[in-house]
Design a protein around this motif. Structure first.
Motif, PDB file in Angstrom:
ATOM      1  N   GLU A 176     -46.691 -18.164 -29.534  1.00  0.00           N
ATOM      2  CA  GLU A 176     -48.050 -17.679 -29.051  1.00  0.00           C
ATOM      3  C   GLU A 176     -48.186 -18.073 -27.673  1.00  0.00           C
ATOM      4  O   GLU A 176     -47.398 -18.526 -26.886  1.00  0.00           O
ATOM      5  CB  GLU A 176     -49.167 -18.354 -29.621  1.00  0.00           C
ATOM      6  N   ASN A 177     -49.202 -17.262 -26.993  1.00  0.00           N
ATOM      7  CA  ASN A 177     -49.429 -17.322 -25.661  1.00  0.00           C
ATOM      8  C   ASN A 177     -50.077 -18.788 -25.505  1.00  0.00           C
ATOM      9  O   ASN A 177     -50.561 -19.286 -26.252  1.00  0.00           O
ATOM     10  CB  ASN A 177     -50.332 -16.499 -25.037  1.00  0.00           C
ATOM     11  N   PRO A 178     -49.761 -19.519 -24.123  1.00  0.00           N
ATOM     12  CA  PRO A 178     -48.933 -18.958 -23.035  1.00  0.00           C
ATOM     13  C   PRO A 178     -47.646 -19.374 -23.015  1.00  0.00           C
ATOM     14  O   PRO A 178     -47.155 -20.230 -23.933  1.00  0.00           O
ATOM     15  CB  PRO A 178     -49.653 -19.594 -21.921  1.00  0.00           C
ATOM     16  N   GLU A 179     -46.690 -18.674 -22.444  1.00  0.00           N
ATOM     17  CA  GLU A 179     -45.421 -19.102 -22.223  1.00  0.00           C
ATOM     18  C   GLU A 179     -45.425 -20.480 -21.120  1.00  0.00           C
ATOM     19  O   GLU A 179     -46.014 -20.418 -20.313  1.00  0.00           O
ATOM     20  CB  GLU A 179     -44.556 -18.001 -21.533  1.00  0.00           C
ATOM     21  N   VAL A 180     -44.635 -21.366 -21.636  1.00  0.00           N
ATOM     22  CA  VAL A 180     -44.410 -22.669 -20.909  1.00  0.00           C
ATOM     23  C   VAL A 180     -43.198 -22.791 -20.374  1.00  0.00           C
ATOM     24  O   VAL A 180     -41.996 -23.220 -20.817  1.00  0.00           O
ATOM     25  CB  VAL A 180     -44.769 -23.957 -21.796  1.00  0.00           C
ATOM     26  N   GLY A 181     -42.853 -22.378 -18.975  1.00  0.00           N
ATOM     27  CA  GLY A 181     -41.552 -22.139 -18.382  1.00  0.00           C
ATOM     28  C   GLY A 181     -41.147 -23.580 -18.035  1.00  0.00           C
ATOM     29  O   GLY A 181     -41.916 -24.664 -17.918  1.00  0.00           O
ATOM     30  N   ASN A 182     -39.675 -23.838 -17.982  1.00  0.00           N
ATOM     31  CA  ASN A 182     -39.111 -25.106 -17.407  1.00  0.00           C
ATOM     32  C   ASN A 182     -38.890 -25.023 -16.016  1.00  0.00           C
ATOM     33  O   ASN A 182     -38.133 -25.890 -15.476  1.00  0.00           O
ATOM     34  CB  ASN A 182     -37.837 -25.261 -18.258  1.00  0.00           C
ATOM     35  N   SER A 183     -39.332 -24.081 -15.293  1.00  0.00           N
ATOM     36  CA  SER A 183     -39.562 -24.313 -13.531  1.00  0.00           C
ATOM     37  C   SER A 183     -40.838 -23.528 -13.392  1.00  0.00           C
ATOM     38  O   SER A 183     -41.398 -22.989 -14.300  1.00  0.00           O
ATOM     39  CB  SER A 183     -38.586 -23.570 -13.145  1.00  0.00           C
ATOM     40  N   GLY A 184     -41.363 -23.876 -12.387  1.00  0.00           N
ATOM     41  CA  GLY A 184     -42.744 -23.496 -11.886  1.00  0.00           C
ATOM     42  C   GLY A 184     -43.165 -24.219 -10.639  1.00  0.00           C
ATOM     43  O   GLY A 184     -42.708 -24.940 -10.178  1.00  0.00           O
ATOM     44  N   LEU A 185     -44.181 -23.511 -10.178  1.00  0.00           N
ATOM     45  CA  LEU A 185     -45.160 -24.167  -8.892  1.00  0.00           C
ATOM     46  C   LEU A 185     -45.979 -24.571  -9.212  1.00  0.00           C
ATOM     47  O   LEU A 185     -46.838 -24.388 -10.045  1.00  0.00           O
ATOM     48  CB  LEU A 185     -45.577 -22.840  -7.962  1.00  0.00           C
ATOM     49  N   SER A 186     -46.259 -26.086  -8.870  1.00  0.00           N
ATOM     50  CA  SER A 186     -47.684 -26.834  -9.035  1.00  0.00           C
ATOM     51  C   SER A 186     -48.662 -25.990  -8.660  1.00  0.00           C
ATOM     52  O   SER A 186     -48.710 -25.328  -7.673  1.00  0.00           O
ATOM     53  CB  SER A 186     -47.528 -28.212  -8.306  1.00  0.00           C
ATOM     54  N   GLY A 187     -49.708 -25.879  -9.341  1.00  0.00           N
ATOM     55  CA  GLY A 187     -51.011 -25.310  -9.112  1.00  0.00           C
ATOM     56  C   GLY A 187     -51.164 -23.804  -9.474  1.00  0.00           C
ATOM     57  O   GLY A 187     -52.086 -23.178  -9.339  1.00  0.00           O
ATOM     58  N   SER A 188     -49.993 -23.317 -10.055  1.00  0.00           N
ATOM     59  CA  SER A 188     -49.925 -22.169 -10.358  1.00  0.00           C
ATOM     60  C   SER A 188     -50.137 -21.784 -12.076  1.00  0.00           C
ATOM     61  O   SER A 188     -49.716 -22.554 -12.686  1.00  0.00           O
ATOM     62  CB  SER A 188     -48.750 -21.435 -10.019  1.00  0.00           C
ATOM     63  N   GLY A 189     -50.201 -20.518 -12.415  1.00  0.00           N
ATOM     64  CA  GLY A 189     -50.447 -20.394 -13.968  1.00  0.00           C
ATOM     65  C   GLY A 189     -51.648 -20.626 -14.669  1.00  0.00           C
ATOM     66  O   GLY A 189     -52.511 -20.815 -13.936  1.00  0.00           O
ATOM     67  N   VAL A 190     -51.614 -20.181 -15.888  1.00  0.00           N
ATOM     68  CA  VAL A 190     -52.629 -20.355 -16.800  1.00  0.00           C
ATOM     69  C   VAL A 190     -53.356 -22.033 -16.753  1.00  0.00           C
ATOM     70  O   VAL A 190     -52.507 -22.896 -16.731  1.00  0.00           O
ATOM     71  CB  VAL A 190     -52.412 -20.017 -18.097  1.00  0.00           C
ATOM     72  N   ARG A 191     -54.592 -22.113 -16.701  1.00  0.00           N
ATOM     73  CA  ARG A 191     -55.149 -23.399 -16.689  1.00  0.00           C
ATOM     74  C   ARG A 191     -55.265 -23.932 -17.938  1.00  0.00           C
ATOM     75  O   ARG A 191     -55.491 -23.245 -19.130  1.00  0.00           O
ATOM     76  CB  ARG A 191     -56.700 -23.378 -15.814  1.00  0.00           C
ATOM     77  N   LEU A 192     -54.941 -25.239 -18.231  1.00  0.00           N
ATOM     78  CA  LEU A 192     -54.868 -25.735 -19.509  1.00  0.00           C
ATOM     79  C   LEU A 192     -56.333 -26.228 -19.686  1.00  0.00           C
ATOM     80  O   LEU A 192     -57.037 -26.915 -18.986  1.00  0.00           O
ATOM     81  CB  LEU A 192     -53.884 -26.995 -19.387  1.00  0.00           C
ATOM     82  N   GLU A 193     -56.576 -26.103 -21.198  1.00  0.00           N
ATOM     83  CA  GLU A 193     -57.884 -26.407 -21.640  1.00  0.00           C
ATOM     84  C   GLU A 193     -57.792 -27.113 -22.960  1.00  0.00           C
ATOM     85  O   GLU A 193     -56.849 -26.881 -23.718  1.00  0.00           O
ATOM     86  CB  GLU A 193     -58.848 -25.014 -21.974  1.00  0.00           C
ATOM     87  N   ALA A 194     -58.811 -27.867 -23.428  1.00  0.00           N
ATOM     88  CA  ALA A 194     -58.782 -28.639 -24.682  1.00  0.00           C
ATOM     89  C   ALA A 194     -58.603 -27.629 -25.718  1.00  0.00           C
ATOM     90  O   ALA A 194     -59.377 -26.581 -25.636  1.00  0.00           O
ATOM     91  CB  ALA A 194     -60.077 -29.535 -24.783  1.00  0.00           C
ATOM     92  N   GLY A 195     -57.726 -27.877 -26.770  1.00  0.00           N
ATOM     93  CA  GLY A 195     -57.530 -26.926 -27.928  1.00  0.00           C
ATOM     94  C   GLY A 195     -56.233 -26.166 -27.805  1.00  0.00           C
ATOM     95  O   GLY A 195     -55.901 -25.174 -28.760  1.00  0.00           O
TER      96      GLY A 195
END
Length: 248
Positions: A176-195
């Motif tokens: 399911e969404n979102p994809e959780v990459g094993n590399s990335g830039l801090s502060g980028s991408g989907v914001r994490l929320e409870a649930g």
């Protein structure tokens, strides 16, 4: 779009996670030189059935087994086979349990006998990379923070990260969404929320991170034949912080 789970839905995923954790605990006691990955695969399928679970990988996009069994230079999605494991090998067993329609996913790399120093460092590096990624699974952090933590941890341990594969959301479906990459830039991408319920599953190697696929269309190996290790848990993002759903 990310998907969110209620507290009750997270409890249901955790029930599947308990089955996965029980399977891994049992594998750790059984795996040894001379055992085959096909024997492990059949054992897992039987144990899941006894617990009222279904191996959700079996039949997924045509995949024919209950587990993925990836030995040495195979980074992921290896087919279980009848070749006896040997002293000094490493094998990653990856599985998804489905209990009443809810799924949980976890992979663990096992050393066959006592690991050589290089293999022991790889195992510890991969485990720490996973834990560093999990620590970022907090409300307000972003997906890129997880990948950045994994990459930084891998570099500190002297290993490469396989970026061709990623973690993912999980629940009713395996991916399911979102994809959780094993590399990335801090502060980028989907914001994490409870649930949110995610898998964190870095793959580290002793050499480079480039891979190629076998003719079966599934088995992925390092191009330079360097060895790999992977650790994966299913995680719930909660007000109390990240909760691992695939442990006893």
């Amino acid at each position: 779009m990310a998907e969110w789970k209620s507290e009750e839905e997270i409890r249901r995923i955790r029930r599947a996670g308990q089955v996965v954790a029980e399977c891994h605990e049992a594998i750790a006691k059984r795996i040894a030189p001379g055992v085959t990955t096909q024997e492990i695969d059949r054992f897992v399928e039987r144990l899941m059935a006894e617990r009222g679970a279904w191996p959700a990988q079996k039949g997924y996009l045509g995949y024919p087994y209950a587990t993925c069994a990836s030995v040495n230079e195979v980074v992921c999605h290896g087919f279980p086979d009848t070749i006896p494991l040997q002293e000094g090998d490493m094998v990653t067993i990856d599985m998804v349990a489905d209990v009443d329609g809810w799924k949980a996913d976890s992979a663990w790399t096992y050393s066959i006998g006592r690991p050589q120093p290089t293999a022991a460092r790889l195992l510890e590096g991969a485990k720490q990379a996973m834990l560093r990624g999990i620590a970022e699974c907090r409300i307000g952090r972003r997906i890129g923070d997880i990948g950045a933590a994994v990459m930084q941890s891998a570099r500190q341990s002297g290993h490469s990260v396989v970026t061709s594969f990623a973690g993912h959301g999980i629940g009713r479906a395996i991916h399911e969404n979102p994809e959780v990459g094993n590399s990335g830039l801090s502060g980028s991408g989907v914001r994490l929320e409870a649930g949110m319920v995610l898998t964190v599953e870095p793959i580290l190697t002793t050499g480079g991170g480039e891979i190629w696929l076998d003719r079966d269309g599934w088995t992925a190996r390092t191009r330079d034949r360097s060895w790999s290790a992977q650790f994966e848990h299913t995680i719930a993002v909660t007000e109390q912080g990240p909760i691992i759903l695939t442990c006893l």
